[in-house]
Design an enzyme around this catalytic site. Structure first.
Site, mmCIF file in Angstrom:
data_model
loop_
_atom_site.group_PDB
_atom_site.id
_atom_site.type_symbol
_atom_site.label_atom_id
_atom_site.label_comp_id
_atom_site.label_asym_id
_atom_site.label_seq_id
_atom_site.Cartn_x
_atom_site.Cartn_y
_atom_site.Cartn_z
ATOM 1 N N HIS A 43 -28.755 -9.548 35.671
ATOM 2 C CA HIS A 43 -29.131 -8.160 35.946
ATOM 3 C C HIS A 43 -28.525 -7.267 34.889
ATOM 4 C CE1 HIS A 43 -25.203 -8.354 37.929
ATOM 5 N NE2 HIS A 43 -25.209 -7.042 38.055
ATOM 6 N N HIS A 74 -26.413 -4.659 34.615
ATOM 7 C CA HIS A 74 -25.119 -3.966 34.550
ATOM 8 C C HIS A 74 -24.313 -4.355 33.312
ATOM 9 C CE1 HIS A 74 -25.194 -3.036 39.149
ATOM 10 N NE2 HIS A 74 -25.857 -2.149 38.435
ATOM 11 N N ASP A 94 -21.213 -4.923 32.732
ATOM 12 C CA ASP A 94 -20.207 -5.994 32.780
ATOM 13 C C ASP A 94 -20.871 -7.383 32.740
ATOM 14 O OD1 ASP A 94 -21.038 -5.342 35.510
ATOM 15 O OD2 ASP A 94 -19.465 -6.679 36.227
ATOM 16 N N HIS A 95 -22.211 -7.393 32.676
ATOM 17 C CA HIS A 95 -22.956 -8.657 32.571
ATOM 18 C C HIS A 95 -23.735 -8.752 31.261
ATOM 19 C CE1 HIS A 95 -22.375 -9.673 36.931
ATOM 20 N NE2 HIS A 95 -21.992 -8.410 36.878
ATOM 21 N N HIS A 105 -28.789 -5.931 44.990
ATOM 22 C CA HIS A 105 -27.712 -5.312 44.195
ATOM 23 C C HIS A 105 -28.345 -4.409 43.139
ATOM 24 C CE1 HIS A 105 -23.893 -4.976 42.092
ATOM 25 N NE2 HIS A 105 -24.436 -5.457 40.986
ATOM 26 N N ASP A 129 -24.367 -10.968 40.786
ATOM 27 C CA ASP A 129 -23.683 -10.136 41.776
ATOM 28 C C ASP A 129 -24.458 -10.087 43.104
ATOM 29 O OD1 ASP A 129 -21.764 -9.603 39.901
ATOM 30 O OD2 ASP A 129 -22.291 -7.490 39.621
ATOM 31 N N HIS A 157 -18.001 -12.660 40.044
ATOM 32 C CA HIS A 157 -16.713 -11.988 40.239
ATOM 33 C C HIS A 157 -15.785 -12.779 41.155
ATOM 34 C CE1 HIS A 157 -17.713 -8.030 38.428
ATOM 35 N NE2 HIS A 157 -18.940 -8.306 38.831
HETATM 36 FE FE FE Z 1 -20.797 -7.272 38.104
HETATM 37 ZN ZN ZN Z 2 -23.570 -5.818 38.966
#
Ligand code: FE
Ligand code: ZN
Length: 257
Positions: free
Chosen positions: A52, A54, A56-57, A108, A130, A168
């Site tokens: 996805h 985001h 942090d990915h 998410h 996530d 995570h």
């Molecule tokens: Fe994340």
């Molecule tokens: Zn995420």
């Protein structure tokens, strides 16, 4: 094949799967830990899989692609660093000789996908970003509770021995909440002690597996009488509609400290 969780940021894992020569990485939010692992292990990065959009990915995708020439795969319905091969639920891809099937798991984010392989060295493997965490699930940022529940139902229906690679390390805090929801679940109490010992030793609690999550994760158990009753009591819900119960469970977790 070897599966490695590369810790990054506060609590992310970037999953690396390799055959001793070629490697794939899932959701590299930062290039540095991946580059370091590739160098240490003498691997060539050939594929980057994204679940996805985001940051942090995806934050390390462009740098890793530029440095390695690896091809990038990601969700068709989200914006991730171009160019990449856009995937939809039901698509298949062959990576390192492994046949992955793409699952649509919105909730998410609205276009979130997961990657499932029936057999990697004999056991199924899931990269779920996530969507599903050990003992918990992702926050519902873009999708609806009905979508998230359907996505988790699809993941819960995978084989019990499926190794679940979540993005995570949220397990211990998820399990504190799970215990509040289901104080009478002995499997959950045992699993919490097991995960606490792993973290005390500095070891990831992941991958988990689908069979364990079905037994301990309240978000896969919202139709269980004990969970439904706890949610209804907490939220003073008059209904036992499964989507409303699930939505109230997610709300409870959002405010749980
Ligand atoms: Fe994340
Ligand atoms: Zn995420």
């Amino acid at each position: 094949m070897e599966l490695i969780a590369l810790p990054a940021f506060e609590d992310n894992y970037f999953w690396l799967l390799h055959d001793g020569q070629d490697a794939l990485v899932v959701d590299p939010g930062d290039a540095a830990p991946v580059t370091e692992a590739l160098r240490r292990l003498g691997l060539r990065l050939t594929r980057i899989l994204v679940t996805h959009h985001h940051g942090d990915h995806t934050g390390g995708v462009a740098a890793l692609r530029d440095a390695s020439g690896a091809s990038v795969y990601g969700p068709a319905r989200e914006r991730i660093p171009q160019p990449y091969t856009a995937l939809n639920g039901g698509d298949r891809l062959q990576v390192l000789g492994v046949d992955f099937r793409v699952l649509d798991v919105p909730g998410h984010t609205s276009g979130h996908i997961a990657y499932f392989a029936e057999a990697v060295d004999g056991a199924p493997l899931l990269f779920c970003g996530d969507t599903l965490f050990s003992g918990g699930c992702g926050r519902i940022f873009e999708g609806t509770p009905a979508q998230m529940l359907a996505s988790l139902d699809a993941l819960a229906a995978l084989p019990a021995d499926t190794r679940v690679c979540c993005a995570h390390e949220y397990t211990l805090s998820n399990l504190r909440f799970a215990r509040a929801v289901e104080p009478g679940n002995d499997a959950l109490a045992d699993y919490q002690a097991h995960c606490q010992a792993l973290r005390d030793a500095g070891t990831p609690t992941l991958p988990t597996d689908i069979g364990t999550e079905r037994a301990i994760n309240p978000f896969l158990r919202s139709r269980e009488a004990a969970v439904t009753q706890a949610v209804r009591a907490h939220a003073a819900l008059a209904t036992d509609d499964e989507v409303e119960v699930f939505a109230a469970l997610r709300e409870w977790k959002n405010e749980f400290r």
